[in-house]
Design a protein around this motif. Structure first.
Motif, PDB file in Angstrom:
ATOM      1  N   MET A 136     -29.234 139.051  48.090  1.00 34.97           N
ATOM      2  CA  MET A 136     -29.011 137.874  47.053  1.00 34.97           C
ATOM      3  C   MET A 136     -29.406 136.474  47.663  1.00 34.97           C
ATOM      4  O   MET A 136     -29.002 136.045  48.635  1.00 34.97           O
ATOM      5  CB  MET A 136     -27.595 137.702  46.482  1.00 34.97           C
ATOM      6  CG  MET A 136     -27.530 137.065  45.324  1.00 34.97           C
ATOM      7  SD  MET A 136     -25.639 137.163  44.673  1.00 34.97           S
ATOM      8  CE  MET A 136     -25.464 138.735  44.408  1.00 34.97           C
ATOM      9  N   SER A 167     -30.939 138.348  42.790  1.00 34.30           N
ATOM     10  CA  SER A 167     -30.402 139.441  43.401  1.00 34.30           C
ATOM     11  C   SER A 167     -31.830 140.652  43.194  1.00 34.30           C
ATOM     12  O   SER A 167     -32.248 140.585  42.216  1.00 34.30           O
ATOM     13  CB  SER A 167     -29.178 140.032  42.728  1.00 34.30           C
ATOM     14  OG  SER A 167     -29.431 140.295  41.521  1.00 34.30           O
ATOM     15  N   SER A 178     -24.087 143.139  41.660  1.00 34.14           N
ATOM     16  CA  SER A 178     -24.830 141.949  42.000  1.00 34.14           C
ATOM     17  C   SER A 178     -24.540 140.938  40.878  1.00 34.14           C
ATOM     18  O   SER A 178     -23.911 139.753  41.244  1.00 34.14           O
ATOM     19  CB  SER A 178     -26.203 141.799  42.231  1.00 34.14           C
ATOM     20  OG  SER A 178     -26.369 142.574  43.435  1.00 34.14           O
TER      21      SER A 178
END
Length: 587
Positions: A136, A167, A178
């Motif tokens: 990320m 992400s 995420s």
């Protein structure tokens, strides 16, 4: 470590008594008057020392929560090759909203409106295995969009600062995790900024992807409309609201279609008055033009309940990426069979009594229209209408669209009761982009079985400078700004008033003591300004805590002013800063 004391006698600051002529909203007026920003061109502002301090504090809160969510900070240039966006087709999507330029070698460049492509190219070039993921990444970067009408100061400018995070996962389960981590981080960020927010289901628009949610700040100056239920179980941007179709009805015993004369009845109101019916019994048919990025226009006809207006934004979602405009006289001139005020659904891309379309114009119906519903509508003949026209029996449509306006009292799609509509401004947006950009760019990794798979992406944006403006909108009174402690430019504003040297000496001591306690101090040490000017500037600038050395300073008594509650208390000089620190600790 705290900054050195900042003295107003040599600070780059001039407050203004008059509002800027072009300011439409409170944040614009106050940020300019208090010396936070200064206009350079329409939608473009310089950040003066006060404004930059607040902006940096907002950025730091965003940065801390992004790091806590596991994101890693980096920075891309604002100037990028246009080919980045050509790869994904977004040069056309942005159209006139993108700033274009050429370098001395005639290469086409753009000022980036957003950075999905740049991040994706970087991951593609550097990562090749599922073992490298998830990752990320984020940046806090200036963006550029050529707004047709920049307005409201930094609420809608052509240059703005944004946190954008992305992400990268190799499977959908990873994307879900995420996405949730970013969504949680956003809730922490807006809570720390002190901004009210509502999370609403949203349309992905030009970004594409599947799941999309907006964080909206409810405000009267908002450009967006959202709806929600009283219990909070449903909230959505109006563009993402899905109407509930009317229940199907059995029309087998309904009378046959009847054409009848309607002189001077070319409006819904006129036909209702003539027939003694209500607008919800009529079918309104609007001709619109669908315009692609090259300016090509295709006509379509949209049918909806006569008592509702069309919502062009909702309609644009249905026909994206094309824009939607009302048909012009030039558009209509090419179709003399379309008679304004008397247009009906058949012969326009639909079938009526088995007759094929004679116009070739596609016909769409609003989703609220139920099977078997019966209508009064235009007969495609001047001053002629039809009654008993049944959907499914007498005419069909080429598709269903969300076309009609959304109203207070409409049912929530989740069955939680009626909705209410409110105004708001987007402060953050989270998307599950999926594989749209990665597929276009060729970002692939080897999965655990050694097979190449396209990575799946999420995109997460926060408007840093827009959030600052909205915090100002939410935190002011008729005298000036009142910043939350978390982002105020200084922790305490020290003022020396009264005659002689004693108040100035006491104020100096207060400022030094506050600095020693780790506070950032703005000290109004201007010897020739009146108490009225100093208090006026303090109220305008909006530091939430003010220490005043005035008439009682010689007696060892100073005043602590809580700008947020407007409460003042006298405290001893020796205890003043300790009292301030204690008050700040409890909010």
């Amino acid at each position: 470590m705290a900054d050195v004391i900042q003295r107003l006698s040599n600070y780059f600051l001039r407050t203004l008594r008059d509002n800027p002529a072009d300011a439409e909203v409170a944040s614009h007026r106050l940020l300019v008057r208090a010396g936070y920003i200064r206009r350079q061109a329409p939608g473009i502002f310089a950040w003066l020392p006060l404004g930059l301090r607040v902006r940096r504090r907002v950025e730091q809160i965003v940065r801390e929560e992004q790091n806590r969510a596991g994101a890693q900070e980096m920075l891309f240039p604002a100037l990028l090759p246009q080919e980045f966006y050509e790869t994904t087709g977004r040069v056309d999507d942005y159209g006139d909203g993108m700033f274009h330029l050429r370098d001395r070698k005639d290469a086409e460049m753009v000022l980036a409106p957003t950075h999905e492509e740049a991040f994706t190219f970087a991951v593609k070039d550097l990562f090749s295995s599922y073992k490298d993921l998830p990752v990320m990444l984020y940046q806090i970067q200036d963006k550029y969009r050529d707004e047709a009408r920049p307005r409201a100061g930094i609420l809608r400018g052509r240059e703005f600062t944004m946190k954008d995070a992305y992400s990268f996962d190799w499977n959908d389960e990873g994307l879900d995790a995420s996405y949730q981590s970013q969504r949680d981080a956003y809730e922490r960020i807006f809570s720390r900024l002190g901004l009210d927010y509502v999370i609403v289901a949203a349309d992905s628009g030009a970004m594409g992807g599947s799941k999309s949610e907006e964080f909206l700040h409810p405000t009267e100056v908002g450009e967006d409309t959202f709806v929600r239920t009283a219990d909070g179980s449903y909230a959505a941007n109006v563009e993402a609201y899905t109407a509930t179709p009317a229940p199907a009805r059995d029309a087998s015993s309904d009378p046959a279609v009847e054409v009848f004369a309607t002189p001077n009845a070319g409006t819904i109101a006129a036909i209702c008055e003539q027939e003694g019916i209500t607008g919800d019994q009529t079918l309104k048919n609007l001709v619109v033009a669908l315009v692609d990025h090259e300016g090509n226009r295709e006509l379509a006809i949209v049918g909806l309940q006569g008592d509702r207006d069309v919502d062009m934004k909702r309609l644009e979602v249905a026909f994206s990426p094309r824009e939607v405009e009302a048909a012009t006289e030039a558009d209509m001139a090419g179709h003399p069979e379309l008679i304004r005020g008397y247009i009906g659904p058949w012969k326009n891309g639909a079938q009526f009594l088995g007759e094929e379309s004679t116009t070739g114009i596609p016909y769409y119906l609003d989703t609220r229209i139920g099977d078997g519903s019966t209508w009064v509508t235009g007969a495609n003949e001047f001053e002629q209408h039809v009654r008993h026209l049944v959907y499914g029996r007498d005419f069909t449509a080429d598709g269903r669209v969300e076309a009609a306006e959304v109203r207070d009292g409409d049912p929530a799609p989740n069955g939680a009761g009626p909705i209410t509509a409110e105004r708001g401004t987007e402060i953050g947006h989270v998307f599950q982009l999926g594989r749209k950009y990665a597929e276009a760019i060729g970002a692939k990794v080897l999965d655990p079985n050694g097979k190449q798979v396209v990575v799946t992406m999420g995109s997460y944006g926060i408007g840093v400078t827009r959030n600052l403006a909205l915090i100002a909108e939410q935190n002011h009174d008729d005298r000036g700004l009142i910043w939350p402690e978390s982002i105020a430019p200084f922790d305490v504003h020290v003022i020396a008033t009264g005659k002689g040297e004693v108040p100035l000496q006491v104020a100096e001591r207060l400022a030094l003591d506050a600095e020693a306690h780790g506070l950032e101090v703005l000290f109004d040490d201007r010897p020739k300004e009146s108490p009225g000017v100093k208090f006026g500037d303090a109220e305008l600038i909006g530091v939430p805590w003010i220490l005043i050395a005035g008439k009682t300073a010689a007696d060892g008594i100073v005043e602590l002013w809580n700008r947020r509650t407007n409460e003042r208390e006298q405290v001893s000089l020796d205890d003043a800063v300790a009292t301030l620190v204690a008050r700040r600790a409890v909010g």
